[in-house]
Design a protein around this motif. Structure first.
Motif, PDB file in Angstrom:
ATOM      1  N   ARG A  45       0.836  -1.211   0.000  1.00 55.77           N
ATOM      2  CA  ARG A  45       0.000   0.000   0.000  1.00 55.77           C
ATOM      3  C   ARG A  45       0.867   1.256   0.000  1.00 55.77           C
ATOM      4  N   LYS A  46       1.994   1.190   0.676  1.00 57.37           N
ATOM      5  CA  LYS A  46       2.919   2.323   0.685  1.00 57.37           C
ATOM      6  C   LYS A  46       3.363   2.638  -0.751  1.00 57.37           C
ATOM      7  N   GLU A  47       3.740   1.622  -1.478  1.00 57.10           N
ATOM      8  CA  GLU A  47       4.182   1.815  -2.872  1.00 57.10           C
ATOM      9  C   GLU A  47       3.029   2.281  -3.754  1.00 57.10           C
ATOM     10  N   GLN A  48       1.885   1.622  -3.589  1.00 56.97           N
ATOM     11  CA  GLN A  48       0.681   1.996  -4.351  1.00 56.97           C
ATOM     12  C   GLN A  48       0.386   3.481  -4.131  1.00 56.97           C
ATOM     13  N   LYS A  49       0.428   3.932  -2.888  1.00 64.02           N
ATOM     14  CA  LYS A  49       0.098   5.334  -2.580  1.00 64.02           C
ATOM     15  C   LYS A  49       1.174   6.281  -3.065  1.00 64.02           C
ATOM     16  N   ARG A  50       2.430   5.842  -3.027  1.00 61.04           N
ATOM     17  CA  ARG A  50       3.520   6.673  -3.529  1.00 61.04           C
ATOM     18  C   ARG A  50       3.310   6.994  -5.007  1.00 61.04           C
ATOM     19  N   HIS A  51       2.879   6.022  -5.770  1.00 61.56           N
ATOM     20  CA  HIS A  51       2.773   6.218  -7.217  1.00 61.56           C
ATOM     21  C   HIS A  51       1.382   6.628  -7.683  1.00 61.56           C
ATOM     22  N   TYR A  52       0.364   6.220  -6.953  1.00 61.15           N
ATOM     23  CA  TYR A  52      -1.000   6.461  -7.432  1.00 61.15           C
ATOM     24  C   TYR A  52      -1.904   7.143  -6.412  1.00 61.15           C
ATOM     25  N   GLY A  53      -1.369   7.455  -5.238  1.00 63.16           N
ATOM     26  CA  GLY A  53      -2.226   8.025  -4.194  1.00 63.16           C
ATOM     27  C   GLY A  53      -3.319   7.032  -3.831  1.00 63.16           C
ATOM     28  N   THR A  54      -4.528   7.556  -3.607  1.00 64.12           N
ATOM     29  CA  THR A  54      -5.629   6.638  -3.292  1.00 64.12           C
ATOM     30  C   THR A  54      -6.604   6.559  -4.464  1.00 64.12           C
ATOM     31  N   THR A  55      -6.087   6.759  -5.676  1.00 57.03           N
ATOM     32  CA  THR A  55      -6.978   6.689  -6.834  1.00 57.03           C
ATOM     33  C   THR A  55      -6.989   5.279  -7.425  1.00 57.03           C
ATOM     34  N   VAL A  56      -8.157   4.921  -7.913  1.00 64.00           N
ATOM     35  CA  VAL A  56      -8.346   3.631  -8.568  1.00 64.00           C
ATOM     36  C   VAL A  56      -8.829   3.903  -9.995  1.00 64.00           C
ATOM     37  N   ILE A 291      -7.473  -4.236  -3.659  1.00 65.97           N
ATOM     38  CA  ILE A 291      -6.955  -2.863  -3.603  1.00 65.97           C
ATOM     39  C   ILE A 291      -6.085  -2.695  -2.352  1.00 65.97           C
ATOM     40  N   LEU A 292      -6.551  -3.260  -1.240  1.00 67.90           N
ATOM     41  CA  LEU A 292      -5.800  -3.130   0.010  1.00 67.90           C
ATOM     42  C   LEU A 292      -4.527  -3.973   0.016  1.00 67.90           C
ATOM     43  N   ALA A 293      -4.390  -4.867  -0.965  1.00 66.88           N
ATOM     44  CA  ALA A 293      -3.154  -5.658  -1.093  1.00 66.88           C
ATOM     45  C   ALA A 293      -2.226  -5.047  -2.128  1.00 66.88           C
ATOM     46  N   GLY A 294      -2.639  -3.922  -2.759  1.00 67.15           N
ATOM     47  CA  GLY A 294      -1.738  -3.245  -3.689  1.00 67.15           C
ATOM     48  C   GLY A 294      -2.282  -3.002  -5.084  1.00 67.15           C
ATOM     49  N   ALA A 295      -3.462  -3.558  -5.407  1.00 65.63           N
ATOM     50  CA  ALA A 295      -4.033  -3.339  -6.743  1.00 65.63           C
ATOM     51  C   ALA A 295      -4.508  -1.890  -6.883  1.00 65.63           C
ATOM     52  N   ASN A 296      -4.645  -1.416  -8.136  1.00 60.51           N
ATOM     53  CA  ASN A 296      -5.085  -0.024  -8.334  1.00 60.51           C
ATOM     54  C   ASN A 296      -6.000   0.160  -9.549  1.00 60.51           C
ATOM     55  N   VAL A 297      -6.593  -0.936 -10.010  1.00 62.83           N
ATOM     56  CA  VAL A 297      -7.455  -0.880 -11.192  1.00 62.83           C
ATOM     57  C   VAL A 297      -8.654  -1.794 -10.968  1.00 62.83           C
ATOM     58  N   VAL A 298      -9.840  -1.387 -11.427  1.00 61.21           N
ATOM     59  CA  VAL A 298     -10.967  -2.324 -11.515  1.00 61.21           C
ATOM     60  C   VAL A 298     -11.555  -2.249 -12.919  1.00 61.21           C
ATOM     61  N   MET A 299     -12.087  -3.366 -13.368  1.00 66.47           N
ATOM     62  CA  MET A 299     -12.543  -3.447 -14.760  1.00 66.47           C
ATOM     63  C   MET A 299     -13.998  -3.911 -14.858  1.00 66.47           C
ATOM     64  N   PRO A 300     -14.949  -3.016 -14.594  1.00 68.09           N
ATOM     65  CA  PRO A 300     -16.356  -3.421 -14.675  1.00 68.09           C
ATOM     66  C   PRO A 300     -16.772  -3.766 -16.106  1.00 68.09           C
ATOM     67  N   ASN A 301     -17.823  -4.540 -16.176  1.00 66.09           N
ATOM     68  CA  ASN A 301     -18.335  -5.053 -17.436  1.00 66.09           C
ATOM     69  C   ASN A 301     -19.241  -4.043 -18.130  1.00 66.09           C
ATOM     70  N   LEU A 302     -18.953  -3.774 -19.410  1.00 67.22           N
ATOM     71  CA  LEU A 302     -19.807  -2.874 -20.189  1.00 67.22           C
ATOM     72  C   LEU A 302     -20.615  -3.634 -21.232  1.00 67.22           C
ATOM     73  N   SER A 303     -20.465  -4.948 -21.284  1.00 66.05           N
ATOM     74  CA  SER A 303     -21.183  -5.728 -22.306  1.00 66.05           C
ATOM     75  C   SER A 303     -22.679  -5.633 -22.051  1.00 66.05           C
ATOM     76  N   PRO A 304     -23.483  -5.761 -23.115  1.00 67.56           N
ATOM     77  CA  PRO A 304     -24.934  -5.732 -22.916  1.00 67.56           C
ATOM     78  C   PRO A 304     -25.358  -6.843 -21.947  1.00 67.56           C
TER      79      PRO A 304
END
Ligand code: 5AD
Length: 351
Positions: A45-56, A291-304
């Motif tokens: 989380r320290k690294e994630q926040k250093r590079h991306y703050g708290t943005t997802v 996210i709390l383990a270091g991820a910083n992206v989510v990919m919701p579904n836009l398919s019909p």
């Protein structure tokens, strides 16, 4: 090298040097404990926040075809699965997904599909051109499998920015146990090097807890990823699909998936790391934990919504409710509940 303090030191060294030797990776992965995981996640989380703050970052996933010429043993849309209900979205339908997505704040569209010969290069190039023409401020990601270098170049020249192709497992003999003889790890990895050379922001990744997987294999995955140095890494637990040869194999765990996410964040501090749908499927708050383990992206579904259930890679895949892009708001609330904010931005790799 199994002493707890030694493993903690390995995590510290990974944090400062961003690399470990194969036997060290293996020891760390197989010797993990809840306490070590918590320690790992705090550094991640320290690294994630250093590079991306708290943005997802969010990516709008459009699963545009579930036709596939391949027969991967784990995958629900494999060619031999006669029970899969096949569908293919038209160009117009795909553009309409983009329109909805754009108004919801998505600035990255991910076109994902099986290896479907009917979407040939000409058709792909036309589609890429139209999307980039109508949405010049958006990034376009392709995830359509193994192609020739020439094809990858054509899509890139047409405007595709990024490409996702998981290497699945870096160990050649393990790869053979998950795939038919027509597919090889060597070919897969060659595709990834080609994508990088062409200039794509490139993503790779692997399944966690796939059948026959050992800690040594995960160690090899880490070494391969370190060498490839991709912009993105997608990982998720293996989940069995009832109409595949692996129907009776056990699923990977969210616990090990989260640990691997933490390790990836420390190895490649700036990498774009999604908390995947598979992680959200296996555990109700899987993506928040990701996210709390270091991820910083989510990919919701836009398919019909009517085709969504047919893109069934594994059983019980999230395909309603919060997984739908219409519920972007709810996803936003979920992220806010753990102190993170979803942003409307292309979210390019800083590298
Ligand atoms: N469980 C988890 N992930 C799977 N994938 C395919 N089948 C499964 C499964 N049964 C993943 C693969 C592929 C991605 C699109 O989905 O890693 O690259």
């Amino acid at each position: 090298m199994t002493d707890k303090n030694d493993l903690r030191q390995l995590i510290d060294r990974l944090h400062t040097e961003h690399t470990l030797a194969k036997d060290e990776w293996t020891a760390l992965i197989s010797g993990r404990t809840p306490e070590l995981s918590e320690y790992l996640f705090s550094l991640a989380r320290k690294e994630q926040k250093r590079h991306y703050g708290t943005t997802v970052y969010i990516r709008g996933l459009i699963e545009f075809t579930n036709y596939c010429k391949n027969d991967c043993f784990y995958c629900g849309i494999r060619r031999s699965n006669i029970h899969a209900r096949r569908y293919r979205l038209s160009e117009e339908e795909i553009l309409s997904c983009c329109r909805t997505g754009y108004s919801l704040g998505f600035r990255t569209f991910v076109l994902q599909g099986g290896e479907d010969g009917s979407y040939n290069d000409e058709r792909m190039v036309r589609l890429i051109n139209s999307i980039k023409e109508q949405y010049p401020d958006c990034a376009l990601t392709l995830s359509i499998g193994e192609k020739s270098r020439e094809s990858y170049q054509r899509y890139f020249d047409a405007g595709a920015d990024r490409y996702l192709l998981r290497h699945e497992t870096a160990d050649f003999s393990h790869y053979e146990r998950l795939h038919p003889a027509s597919l090889s790890a060597k070919k897969r990895q060659e595709c990834l090097w080609n994508l990088k050379e062409i200039g794509y922001q490139t993503g790779t990744g692997f399944m966690v807890g796939s059948p026959f997987q050992k800690a040594e294999h995960l160690a090899e995955d880490m070494l391969f990823i370190r060498k490839l140095n991709p912009h993105m890494v997608g990982i998720g637990p293996f989940i069995p699909h009832h109409d595949t040869p692996f129907a009776n194999k056990s699923a990977g765990t969210s616990e090990l998936t989260l640990f691997m996410l933490g390790l990836l964040r420390l190895m490649l501090p700036q990498v774009l790391l999604p908390a995947t749908t598979a992680l959200g499927t296996i555990s109700g708050n899987g993506r928040e934990l990701g996210i709390l383990a270091g991820a910083n992206v989510v990919m919701p579904n836009l398919s019909p919504t009517d085709v969504r259930k047919n893109y069934s890679l594994y059983d019980n895949k999230l395909c309603t409710g919060e997984e739908s892009a219409e519920c972007r708001h709810r996803l936003e609330k979920r992220m806010e509940s753990i102190g993170y904010q979803i942003v409307t931005a292309r979210g390019d790799s800083p590298l």
